[in-house]
Design a protein around this motif. Sequence first.
Motif, short mmCIF file in Angstrom:
data_model
loop_
_atom_site.label_atom_id
_atom_site.label_comp_id
_atom_site.label_asym_id
_atom_site.label_seq_id
_atom_site.Cartn_x
_atom_site.Cartn_y
_atom_site.Cartn_z
N PHE A 46 11.47 43.30 -52.00
CA PHE A 46 11.55 44.72 -51.62
C PHE A 46 12.89 45.32 -52.05
O PHE A 46 12.94 46.45 -52.56
CB PHE A 46 11.37 44.87 -50.11
CG PHE A 46 9.93 44.78 -49.66
CD1 PHE A 46 9.08 45.87 -49.82
CD2 PHE A 46 9.44 43.62 -49.10
CE1 PHE A 46 7.75 45.79 -49.41
CE2 PHE A 46 8.11 43.53 -48.69
CZ PHE A 46 7.26 44.62 -48.85
N LEU A 47 13.97 44.56 -51.86
CA LEU A 47 15.30 45.07 -52.21
C LEU A 47 15.44 45.26 -53.72
O LEU A 47 16.05 46.23 -54.18
CB LEU A 47 16.38 44.12 -51.70
CG LEU A 47 16.52 44.01 -50.17
CD1 LEU A 47 17.56 42.97 -49.81
CD2 LEU A 47 16.87 45.36 -49.56
N LEU B 170 10.23 33.86 -46.89
CA LEU B 170 10.61 35.09 -46.19
C LEU B 170 11.80 35.77 -46.88
O LEU B 170 11.82 37.00 -47.04
CB LEU B 170 10.94 34.78 -44.74
CG LEU B 170 9.77 34.30 -43.87
CD1 LEU B 170 10.27 33.87 -42.50
CD2 LEU B 170 8.71 35.37 -43.74
N ILE C 1 11.74 39.53 -48.76
CA ILE C 1 12.70 40.60 -48.49
C ILE C 1 13.42 40.98 -49.78
O ILE C 1 13.63 42.17 -50.09
CB ILE C 1 13.71 40.16 -47.41
CG1 ILE C 1 12.98 39.96 -46.07
CG2 ILE C 1 14.83 41.19 -47.27
CD1 ILE C 1 13.84 39.33 -45.00
N LYS D 208 7.73 39.18 -54.85
CA LYS D 208 6.85 39.19 -53.68
C LYS D 208 5.69 38.21 -53.87
O LYS D 208 5.33 37.47 -52.94
CB LYS D 208 6.29 40.60 -53.46
CG LYS D 208 7.34 41.64 -53.10
CD LYS D 208 6.71 43.02 -53.01
CE LYS D 208 7.75 44.11 -52.82
NZ LYS D 208 7.13 45.47 -52.81
#
Length: 277
Positions: A112-113, A105, A109, A120
């Motif tokens: 994406f950042l 998880l 995240i 991913k």
Amino acid sequence: MTDVVRYRVTGMDCASCAAKIERAVRSAGVDDLSVSTASQILTLNVARSDKRLSGVEAAVSKAGYHLTPIEPESGSAETMRPTHMTAGYRWALWIVIGLNVGYGLIEMIGGFLAGSQALKADALDFLGDGLITLFGVLAIGWSLAWRARSALVQGVFLGGLGMGVIGSTIYRVFTAQQIEAGLMGTLAFVALAVNVAAALVLIPHRAGDANVRAVWLFSRNDALGNIAVVLAAGLVAWSGSSWPDLAVAFAIAGLFLHSSWVIVRDALNDMRAPTDN
């Protein structure tokens, strides 16, 4: 007429594991077999009195896995023997589940950042390993039919996640996005450390040099993906191009989708097999 002998397999959570188990069984002289990554069941089409069974159990144990016989009851029903897991081993598995799902998880995240598709995709590998191990712990004692149904749902869910990453990676091919190579590389290094930590947690609960080696081999396969992301981050920083990130993302997500497909395929085969409900 041959009987059907089934074993629950502990420690198998990917197609590569199934292939190693199949080779171990064949080395013991049994060729009529099937290994399901979905239900984590080994099926041998041999008589229960067959003397080769002891050789099969020894060969699979040497390969780094544990077999627990599934005993037939009246009619066609089958029941699991009590699991061999000690309390310590069960806690170790829960720690591994927490490491994989938790960091999966975090890495998702972070992907994406950092604008990294490779992160991913690597996060999917963590999530997949964690969920498969979780299933293995929760499904002990379940019938083959229920294990297959649950694995089918799990395989479809993981496949959907994989397709999502593939789709977003294709989208990134046609849209420019700045990648934070430093954050990408840092998260990949931490991912490598998490994989090593998971191996260290499991090793005290795996008896024998061969079993310890199997833990390291499995962790090595995961670590190769982490190293690929680190290298991609370096290439992104050096070249200023996002292509290294995209290439690694396609490779990792493709392998993940293949594993998901194997789970779905095996689950469907298990559901068609004659068994108790």
